[in-house]
Design an enzyme around this catalytic site. Sequence first.
Site, short mmCIF file in Angstrom:
data_model
loop_
_atom_site.label_atom_id
_atom_site.label_comp_id
_atom_site.label_asym_id
_atom_site.label_seq_id
_atom_site.Cartn_x
_atom_site.Cartn_y
_atom_site.Cartn_z
N GLY B 13 56.10 3.65 -8.48
CA GLY B 13 56.10 2.85 -6.88
C GLY B 13 57.74 1.84 -7.66
O GLY B 13 57.58 1.52 -8.72
N ALA B 14 58.13 1.13 -6.84
CA ALA B 14 58.97 -0.71 -6.64
C ALA B 14 58.82 -1.08 -8.08
O ALA B 14 59.43 -1.22 -9.09
CB ALA B 14 59.34 -0.68 -5.49
N VAL B 15 57.12 -1.49 -8.00
CA VAL B 15 56.95 -2.99 -8.82
C VAL B 15 56.59 -1.25 -10.38
O VAL B 15 56.97 -2.66 -11.90
CB VAL B 15 55.99 -3.18 -8.75
CG1 VAL B 15 54.98 -4.77 -9.49
CG2 VAL B 15 56.09 -4.28 -7.46
N SER B 41 51.53 11.86 -7.60
CA SER B 41 52.21 12.26 -8.41
C SER B 41 52.47 13.07 -9.95
O SER B 41 53.35 12.31 -10.52
CB SER B 41 53.27 10.35 -8.74
OG SER B 41 53.17 9.80 -7.74
N ARG B 100 42.95 -11.76 -6.22
CA ARG B 100 43.07 -13.15 -6.53
C ARG B 100 42.67 -14.30 -6.05
O ARG B 100 42.47 -15.81 -6.47
CB ARG B 100 44.95 -13.55 -5.94
CG ARG B 100 46.26 -12.74 -6.23
CD ARG B 100 46.69 -12.66 -5.49
NE ARG B 100 48.16 -11.04 -5.47
CZ ARG B 100 49.03 -10.91 -4.67
NH1 ARG B 100 48.83 -10.74 -3.68
NH2 ARG B 100 49.52 -9.97 -5.36
N CYS B 131 54.41 -11.51 -4.50
CA CYS B 131 55.92 -13.27 -4.16
C CYS B 131 56.04 -14.02 -3.74
O CYS B 131 57.08 -15.03 -4.19
CB CYS B 131 55.66 -11.48 -4.10
SG CYS B 131 56.53 -10.46 -2.22
N GLY B 162 59.53 -5.98 -0.79
CA GLY B 162 57.89 -6.09 -1.02
C GLY B 162 57.01 -4.99 -0.25
O GLY B 162 55.96 -5.30 -0.77
N HIS B 244 63.85 -11.71 -2.35
CA HIS B 244 63.00 -13.06 -1.21
C HIS B 244 64.22 -14.24 -1.17
O HIS B 244 63.87 -14.84 -2.17
CB HIS B 244 61.18 -13.35 -1.01
CG HIS B 244 60.77 -11.99 -1.34
ND1 HIS B 244 61.28 -10.47 -1.02
CD2 HIS B 244 59.02 -11.55 -0.86
CE1 HIS B 244 60.12 -9.96 -0.89
NE2 HIS B 244 59.32 -10.50 -1.02
N GLN B 317 62.16 -10.39 -5.04
CA GLN B 317 61.02 -10.04 -5.50
C GLN B 317 60.04 -9.09 -6.35
O GLN B 317 58.73 -8.86 -7.16
CB GLN B 317 60.64 -9.59 -4.30
CG GLN B 317 59.39 -9.15 -3.53
CD GLN B 317 58.83 -7.94 -3.88
OE1 GLN B 317 60.10 -6.89 -3.90
NE2 GLN B 317 57.65 -7.31 -4.35
#
EC number: 1.2.1.11
Lengths: 339, 339
Positions: B13-15, B41, B100, B131, B162, B244, B317
């Site tokens: 993924g992007a992160v 994947s 969280r 983020c 995001g 962001h 972000q």
Amino acid sequence: MSKLKVAIAGVTGAVGQEMLKILEERAFPVRELIPLASERSRGKEVTFHGEKLAVQVLSEFDFKGVDLALFSAGAKTSRTFAPLAASQGCIVIDNSSAFRQDPEVPLVVPEVNPHKISDYKNKNIIANPNCTTIISIVPLKPLHDFGKIKRVVAASYQATSGAGAMAMQELEEQVKSYVEGKPLEVRAFPHQIAFNLIPHIDVFMDNFYTKEEMKMVWETQKIMDDNSIKVTATCVRVPVFRAHSVALTVETEKKITREKAIELFNQAPGVVVEDDPTQNKYPMPWFVAGKDECFVGRIREDISHPSALTFWVVGDQLRKGAALNAIQIAELLIQKNIL
Amino acid sequence: MSKLKVAIAGVTGAVGQEMLKILEERAFPVRELIPLASERSRGKEVTFHGEKLAVQVLSEFDFKGVDLALFSAGAKTSRTFAPLAASQGCIVIDNSSAFRQDPEVPLVVPEVNPHKISDYKNKNIIANPNCTTIISIVPLKPLHDFGKIKRVVAASYQATSGAGAMAMQELEEQVKSYVEGKPLEVRAFPHQIAFNLIPHIDVFMDNFYTKEEMKMVWETQKIMDDNSIKVTATCVRVPVFRAHSVALTVETEKKITREKAIELFNQAPGVVVEDDPTQNKYPMPWFVAGKDECFVGRIREDISHPSALTFWVVGDQLRKGAALNAIQIAELLIQKNIL
């Protein structure tokens, strides 16, 4: 009702072009249309009701016999030529910031303070407010009437159209260059606008707000005729073509529930409620572009304050934020037999 | 310091990709890196320090012997696999929203509440905040320490990153289609994002806020360890790739002047002041992309309130808003000899 001789100063600009279109659409009673612009536009033509008209140079034009002049050519041009036109008996509706803070000049949004229009007499000039102010104040008005607004916190998301036709084109060109892998050219804005945000519109003031932000403060107070309303704003340019959006948090003396706000918005002239979370329905600039009303959504009671409402409003900057409001003022002058 | 066996769940993924890059850049002491992702994947490879590594399927992997696992594969995956990893003795830093709000799980921004890190013991899990919350809270912290924050009004301008790698690509594709005059395809977002704004991130809650907006409320209170701080937010997706921006209005018990705020920001870890109106200098997402710090500007005393400060913050972000913060947490664990 007799038909009018109407001049548009700044007719080749984004707002001027929109004015032509709206005069046609609304069948505004034009007897003769005079398209005016600066020296730069000499030789150009505009089309009105299918007819080609040669643009005349503003500085060479005599306003004698003109009933109504719509000015949208910047504050400097308005300061010079609007009083000249007005002195010839022509009523000027000025879209620039030149006369907005003049206590003798009424600053009018027809849905909000139509009664102020009679003050045109003082100088034969009526000022059209700043775009972000108009789009925000149309839905703020019913909230103020019901609950008395004490404070507004605004964050704007302003389209490139607000900076003129060249600026809209610049976004288009930058995006094209990006797709073609070419370097992006920056001309109209202080920085690249494609895929970017610029938190800077108009000049900076001594208090570190921009003039665009201060217009929201000054003009909201003048239009509402209530200097006790506190306003703070952050104005940001976004890579969107022509509709402005504003996130508003409004503290009121009397608490306004979501239900009451929806009821008030539904009854308010010029406001359309688009608010259905279950259907992913809320106003967005791509879809509001070209429309006349101010679209409100994301309406909710502010969880951080005992008596505040938070919502999101989107309006077409070129239409309600500029050209349409000016022409609605002119229509009001006709209704009141002033024109 | 011994080198660590590190797993990244959601590595494609992007992160996840950003985590790999940051581990390299910061010379994080990795003995062995295990790239994990979903079934989809299988067969893919990632590159780490120039070496190609085969992606392993998370659901088939045994975390025994892994020292640290960085999770960024969505809340659902975290809820299933993070406790499994943790039960094998591996410390999990989880980038999703799954834990969280768990009172036993610390929610950590190293510049703000590093002392909370020792609570990892409860479940072997540390949560990485949302983020927009991270990017806002880094500069809010010095203001809170000096003047005690009573209320925050936030409006966000959130990049497509995001919503993941596919979403960033969707903006790119929509813009390309626009330039080529083709119809725009909508997949990752509820509506078109190119040349548009979407005031809707994550799901809607019963109070008509979105979950993204409520995360700003819940997480700010938890990280500051102060439930008396009131927060309201409007979160908006903008056609920007990866940084962001947030417009913040902060009411404090003790008034903070612009000068004091600049002094506080200059001393604060992770904050860079970019604020010079005379030079058109203020943070903008296009230029903050790829940087580590939270950039603040447009700092001014709020003219609508006797004791409030208004400013603008921009942070990448994918870096400070996600991958970097997670790795800074891991570095803190090393510093404290926990890892």
